[in-house]
Design an enzyme around this catalytic site. Structure first.
Site, PDB file in Angstrom:
ATOM      1  N   ILE A  67     -32.543  -4.403 -27.970  1.00 11.04           N
ATOM      2  CA  ILE A  67     -32.309  -4.881 -29.138  1.00 11.04           C
ATOM      3  C   ILE A  67     -32.853  -6.294 -29.458  1.00 11.04           C
ATOM      4  O   ILE A  67     -33.528  -6.563 -30.342  1.00 11.04           O
ATOM      5  CB  ILE A  67     -30.709  -5.280 -29.736  1.00 11.04           C
ATOM      6  CG1 ILE A  67     -29.998  -3.728 -29.593  1.00 11.04           C
ATOM      7  CG2 ILE A  67     -30.534  -5.698 -30.936  1.00 11.04           C
ATOM      8  CD1 ILE A  67     -28.573  -3.945 -29.795  1.00 11.04           C
ATOM      9  N   TYR A  91     -15.311  -6.875 -21.097  1.00 12.86           N
ATOM     10  CA  TYR A  91     -16.556  -6.530 -21.910  1.00 12.86           C
ATOM     11  C   TYR A  91     -15.875  -6.776 -23.427  1.00 12.86           C
ATOM     12  O   TYR A  91     -16.188  -7.421 -24.196  1.00 12.86           O
ATOM     13  CB  TYR A  91     -17.167  -5.177 -21.972  1.00 12.86           C
ATOM     14  CG  TYR A  91     -18.306  -5.047 -23.065  1.00 12.86           C
ATOM     15  CD1 TYR A  91     -19.358  -5.725 -22.748  1.00 12.86           C
ATOM     16  CD2 TYR A  91     -18.027  -4.244 -24.002  1.00 12.86           C
ATOM     17  CE1 TYR A  91     -20.459  -5.444 -23.909  1.00 12.86           C
ATOM     18  CE2 TYR A  91     -18.942  -3.958 -24.964  1.00 12.86           C
ATOM     19  CZ  TYR A  91     -20.118  -4.621 -24.706  1.00 12.86           C
ATOM     20  OH  TYR A  91     -20.854  -4.348 -25.885  1.00 12.86           O
ATOM     21  N   LYS A 144     -16.552  -9.612 -26.399  1.00 19.12           N
ATOM     22  CA  LYS A 144     -16.770  -9.274 -27.765  1.00 19.12           C
ATOM     23  C   LYS A 144     -15.982  -9.873 -28.819  1.00 19.12           C
ATOM     24  O   LYS A 144     -16.167 -10.325 -30.045  1.00 19.12           O
ATOM     25  CB  LYS A 144     -16.920  -7.818 -27.951  1.00 19.12           C
ATOM     26  CG  LYS A 144     -18.010  -7.289 -27.106  1.00 19.12           C
ATOM     27  CD  LYS A 144     -19.380  -7.566 -27.684  1.00 19.12           C
ATOM     28  CE  LYS A 144     -20.389  -8.646 -26.399  1.00 19.12           C
ATOM     29  NZ  LYS A 144     -21.563  -9.200 -26.937  1.00 19.12           N
ATOM     30  N   SER A 146     -19.525  -6.870 -31.283  1.00 17.79           N
ATOM     31  CA  SER A 146     -19.589  -5.250 -31.038  1.00 17.79           C
ATOM     32  C   SER A 146     -18.191  -4.777 -31.456  1.00 17.79           C
ATOM     33  O   SER A 146     -17.337  -5.765 -31.761  1.00 17.79           O
ATOM     34  CB  SER A 146     -19.522  -4.937 -29.771  1.00 17.79           C
ATOM     35  OG  SER A 146     -19.167  -3.476 -29.336  1.00 17.79           O
TER      36      SER A 146
END
Length: 328
Positions: A48, A197, A201, A170
């Protein structure tokens, strides 16, 4: 032979219908000219980040690819220069897993570059591990490293205002649970890496929220974005047994990198978003994040804890919050 070709054609048609029918991807949008503006894209050597940098370069921006790998970063910069004809695309090394590297990058950038208008905090990892600073790898790379980088570059962003910070979060933030007394340490349990993770986020969304509160009236705005489920190298460290199960889902549901960059680009370049500073975007649209990501007290506590962890507490490295400012 004919039946085999027909069967293959039918399978291809079913795959195409499923792939494009089940995925919602915002169409590419016209972008304004960015000549005379400077952007940093972390993780700009691939995925990205590279797609974001490519589009910004197409718009005429001076783009700094900030990434860990020197060969990959230099190759990405060459590729973007060749594809866009924009000679003002360069690579600078940045390892977000090292706070020393973050400080060195910021110092070098501030010496070399007089302007900064766009900071795209895009880099991310999902692998487990511990950094040289003693923090969990996902939490430092995804949150703490970007938190420190943003603070070190904030005066330059303010002096070049109007400017923007885009933080790639996310939808996984909905499973995040921040434990402030053990912040930066891997959470316990069998799914520790996945939870780590998700926690990072959630920290991304809260970071944007508190940063916006502190920057009201400065013409520096910030946005947290969900890029969609994107087929990049983010989950390259997934267990081998999981990959055969994961691959069909990637083919059917995941966007490519260029599609995944659309919401970051929207928040970086679209006019009229200033009143939404601190908010969360997905599919190039304003969306409500999970309730903990709208908790102003948690956002403030995370900010203060992050300052301590990166060594900024008491150093005058943070703008003071505006007492009456509330992000709706």
């Amino acid at each position: 032979m004919g039946w085999a070709l027909l069967g293959a054609g039918l399978l291809l048609a079913i795959y195409t219908l499923l792939r494009h029918g089940l995925r919602r991807v915002p169409p590419p949008r016209a972008r304004p000219t960015l000549r005379g503006r400077t952007a940093i894209v972390t993780g700009g050597s691939g995925g990205i980040g590279a797609a974001t940098a490519l589009e910004l370069a197409r718009c005429g921006a001076r783009v700094v690819l900030a990434a860990r790998s020197v060969p990959r970063g230099e190759a990405a910069a060459r590729r973007i220069r060749t594809e866009t004809g924009n000679a003002e695309v360069l690579f600078m090394q940045l390892d977000l897993a090292s706070l020393r590297s973050v400080r060195a990058f910021a110092s070098a950038f501030l010496r070399q570059e007089p302007h900064l208008h766009l900071l795209i905090n895009n880099a991310g990892v999902s692998a487990g591990g511990t950094t040289e600073d003693g923090y969990s790898l996902p939490f430092q790379v995804n949150h703490l490293g970007h938190f420190l980088l943003t603070q070190l570059l904030l005066e330059r962003l303010q002096s070049c205002a109007p400017s923007r910070v885009v933080i790639v979060a996310s939808r996984a933030h909905c499973a995040g649970r921040l434990r402030l007394d053990t912040l930066g340490r891997p959470p316990p349990g069998l799914l520790s890496t996945f939870q780590d993770y998700c926690d990072s986020k959630l920290a991304n969304v809260l970071h944007a929220r508190e940063l916006a509160t502190r920057l009201q009236g400065t013409e520096v705005t910030c946005y947290a974005v969900h890029p969609g489920f994107v087929n990049t190298e983010l989950f390259r460290h997934a267990p081998l047994w999981l990959k055969p199960l994961f691959l069909p889902l990637v083919w059917l549901f995941f966007c490519d990198a260029a599609e995944g960059a659309q919401t970051s680009l929207h928040c970086a370049t679209h006019d009229g978003l200033e009143r939404f500073s601190g908010r969360y975007f997905a599919d190039c649209r304003l969306q409500e994040p999970w309730p903990p990501a709208r908790d102003d007290r948690l956002a403030l506590a995370l900010w203060e804890a992050s300052e301590r962890l990166v060594g900024l507490a008491g150093a005058g490295g943070s703008p003071s919050p505006a007492p009456a400012a509330v992000v709706q």
